[in-house]
Design a protein around this motif. Structure first.
Motif, PDB file in Angstrom:
ATOM      1  N   LEU A 120       0.831  -1.208   0.000  1.00 27.91           N
ATOM      2  CA  LEU A 120       0.000   0.000   0.000  1.00 27.91           C
ATOM      3  C   LEU A 120       0.864   1.254   0.000  1.00 27.91           C
ATOM      4  CD1 LEU A 120      -2.519  -1.161   2.730  1.00 27.91           C
ATOM      5  CD2 LEU A 120      -2.919  -1.110   0.265  1.00 27.91           C
ATOM      6  N   SER A 121       0.263   2.351  -0.433  1.00 23.85           N
ATOM      7  CA  SER A 121       0.945   3.638  -0.314  1.00 23.85           C
ATOM      8  C   SER A 121       0.492   4.300   0.986  1.00 23.85           C
ATOM      9  CB  SER A 121       0.615   4.528  -1.507  1.00 23.85           C
ATOM     10  OG  SER A 121      -0.755   4.858  -1.488  1.00 23.85           O
ATOM     11  N   SER A 124      -3.135   5.473   1.744  1.00 26.51           N
ATOM     12  CA  SER A 124      -4.187   4.455   1.777  1.00 26.51           C
ATOM     13  C   SER A 124      -4.175   3.631   3.063  1.00 26.51           C
ATOM     14  CB  SER A 124      -4.087   3.538   0.562  1.00 26.51           C
ATOM     15  OG  SER A 124      -2.877   2.811   0.595  1.00 26.51           O
ATOM     16  N   LEU A 125      -3.157   3.815   3.910  1.00 34.03           N
ATOM     17  CA  LEU A 125      -3.117   3.082   5.174  1.00 34.03           C
ATOM     18  C   LEU A 125      -4.150   3.640   6.150  1.00 34.03           C
ATOM     19  CD1 LEU A 125       0.708   2.648   5.820  1.00 34.03           C
ATOM     20  CD2 LEU A 125      -0.944   0.842   5.340  1.00 34.03           C
TER      21      LEU A 125
END
Length: 150
Positions: A120-121, A124-125
């Motif tokens: 994930l980037s 987006s966490l």
């Protein structure tokens, strides 16, 4: 180290502790067991990163010693998932941040956890809990609107 130097070091450590604040903010939607786990994971890492916050060992009258605890306390507060993400972002420039992404409770395999986060980037966490350590006044401003987790 001389006795005088030890005493001075102890005084300086106490002053540093008193000027710092440590808080953990947990997702208010978590069930009690999941919330406790998230707070414990964050607290463990905060303790490792800020060992100077641990106080002197506790001693019973017979000399039996118990490990030192954090004398400044650690309030555990609650926030929404969205607020946790915003708090993390705002806090990065002002204090030490330990975050616990949701992927941490999706598996008991740490390698799978690492892989899930790696896929994930940053934006987006989502987070289960955020721990903060820093100047008392700065931390107070960052978490002032959050209530205790109950």
């Amino acid at each position: 180290m001389s006795l005088q130097a030890e005493a001075q070091s102890s005084i300086e450590s106490e002053a540093a502790r008193k000027s710092e604040r440590c808080v953990i903010v947990v997702d208010a939607a978590l069930a009690p067991g999941k919330a406790s786990n998230a707070a414990a994971v964050v607290a463990f890492t905060l303790g490792q990163r800020h060992s100077h916050l641990v106080g002197a060992p506790l001693r019973e009258s017979d000399g039996t010693a118990h490990p030192g605890l954090i004398p400044i306390g650690i309030p555990v507060l609650k926030a929404t998932t969205e607020q946790l993400g915003e708090l993390r972002q705002k806090s990065l420039a002002h204090c030490d941040v330990v975050d616990f992404p949701v992927q941490g409770q999706a598996t008991t395999d740490y390698d799978a956890f690492l892989d899930a986060v790696n896929a994930l980037s940053g934006p987006s966490l989502q987070y289960l809990a955020i721990g903060l350590v820093g100047p008392r006044n700065r931390i107070g401003k960052l978490v002032g609107g959050f209530a205790l987790f109950a």
